[in-house]
Scaffold this motif. Sequence first.
Motif, short mmCIF file in Angstrom:
data_model
loop_
_atom_site.label_atom_id
_atom_site.label_comp_id
_atom_site.label_asym_id
_atom_site.label_seq_id
_atom_site.Cartn_x
_atom_site.Cartn_y
_atom_site.Cartn_z
N SER A 1 -94.10 -52.02 -113.57
CA SER A 1 -93.02 -52.29 -112.63
C SER A 1 -93.36 -51.80 -111.23
N THR A 2 -94.16 -50.72 -111.13
CA THR A 2 -94.60 -50.27 -109.81
C THR A 2 -95.50 -51.34 -109.17
N ARG B 1 -92.79 -56.02 -102.51
CA ARG B 1 -92.71 -55.29 -101.24
C ARG B 1 -93.61 -55.95 -100.19
N TYR C 1 -84.29 -48.35 -99.98
CA TYR C 1 -85.15 -49.37 -100.57
C TYR C 1 -84.60 -50.78 -100.38
N LEU D 1 -91.52 -43.84 -96.30
CA LEU D 1 -90.58 -44.46 -97.25
C LEU D 1 -90.30 -45.91 -96.84
N TYR E 1 -92.23 -47.86 -95.27
CA TYR E 1 -93.42 -48.64 -95.62
C TYR E 1 -93.42 -48.95 -97.12
N ALA E 2 -93.23 -47.89 -97.92
CA ALA E 2 -93.25 -48.07 -99.38
C ALA E 2 -92.15 -49.03 -99.83
N LEU F 1 -98.21 -39.89 -101.24
CA LEU F 1 -96.75 -39.94 -101.11
C LEU F 1 -96.25 -41.38 -101.24
N GLU G 1 -97.67 -43.78 -102.91
CA GLU G 1 -97.75 -44.16 -104.33
C GLU G 1 -96.56 -43.61 -105.11
N THR G 2 -96.19 -42.38 -104.82
CA THR G 2 -95.02 -41.79 -105.48
C THR G 2 -93.77 -42.61 -105.16
N LEU G 3 -93.62 -42.98 -103.89
CA LEU G 3 -92.42 -43.72 -103.49
C LEU G 3 -92.43 -45.14 -104.05
N GLN G 4 -93.63 -45.69 -104.28
CA GLN G 4 -93.72 -47.00 -104.93
C GLN G 4 -93.31 -46.91 -106.40
N ARG G 5 -93.63 -45.78 -107.03
CA ARG G 5 -93.18 -45.59 -108.42
C ARG G 5 -91.65 -45.57 -108.46
N VAL G 6 -91.05 -44.91 -107.46
CA VAL G 6 -89.59 -44.91 -107.39
C VAL G 6 -89.08 -46.34 -107.22
N GLY G 7 -89.77 -47.12 -106.36
CA GLY G 7 -89.39 -48.52 -106.16
C GLY G 7 -89.48 -49.32 -107.45
N GLY G 8 -90.55 -49.11 -108.21
CA GLY G 8 -90.71 -49.81 -109.48
C GLY G 8 -89.59 -49.47 -110.44
#
Lengths: 184, 213
Positions: free
Chosen positions: A76-77, A84, A145, B14, B16-17, B42, B44-51
Amino acid sequence: MQPSHPSELGRLIEAVGQNRDREAFARLFDHFAPRLKTYLMRAGANPGAAEDFAQEAMLTVWRKAALFDPARAGASTWIFTIARNLRIDAARREKLGQREPDLTELPDDPEQPDTILTGADDAARVSSALAALTAEQSRIVTLSYFHEKAHAEIARELGIPLGTVKSRLRLAIIRLRGLLSETQ
Amino acid sequence: MSTITYKPSEETLLAYAAGTLRGPEAAVVAAHISLCPDSGRLVETLQRVGGHLIERLPPTRLGENAFRNLMARIDADGGESVVETALNEMTDLPEPLRRFPLGPWRWLGPGTRVRSVGVPKDGDCRVLLFKIDPGRRMPQHSHEGVELTCVLSGSYRDEAGRFGPGDFEEADEATDHRPMVDSDLPCLCVVALDGQIRLSGLLGRLIQPFARL
């Protein structure tokens, strides 16, 4: 069977990448396309534009599946970053038919304890990290987001200065980094 | 690689992510991230949150033939996988910038050259590559919005500090600066810019009408 387990979704992407597996792709489509449509609608796109966007994103999934590396990112990421990148593309964004997002349709439900307990690996970590934020931090992060003007909207909604929203957001991000960075 | 002192703010990373930055700004942030593992982690971490947020969204029904239409498109174009190819000849550019075609180098004053980076414009905001010789200053320009800069090689100095490879500077309307290159080699930087560049000096004013950057 619902392909909702994160590593199962990853295997489906690999099957598309390696074997052009249409069955696997159909299952990915069923799982992600309707969520990508919701994502863009919440970001302010009208339903038609959001559906086109979901199609475009899934087309990119088909084309780039061979580049998916499960060691680097969860399914999902990976799909989120594809969506994105499409969203960042200004030329495409013109076509999204932006309208003002309605804050009432944005998610503000706190993380549910059952997701935290039953979710697998990374999903569980992200979920409990978000749950560890204050309700307000979690809302500011989540809203960020979905649309560009999130910070101004939040400031208006909560009746606090924009600078305060930004500093709270910064604290929330630093907190998330701390919670999610160790032992990766 | 020298240590990177200046990074984008957490909220810029954030944005950007999350995909809420404008394309030209995102291109400059992407260049920084490719040079700065710390910012990359950072993001990558924020993209995980997005996922995770995507995963949690309720599904919205698609049109009846959505999947069949998509497969028809895939069949029509052969369904080939894409390989991202470099679209310019500057092999020393960070990978995210190699995906864009570049305009010709243009002379902007003594020791100052600029070329456009083919990131789709967003309103007035566009991306430029500057190459400025040692001891020279950036051309005078107004800040009618944000200006994001990432140094790719060489370095410059302004009131805010000294900016070397990978360093990222965020300026807005309130900033009035004319950074000077203090490295031995020319300074190459990529800039997302909203406002107009005003060329200084008589020559600058003469070529201004032709130099629409």
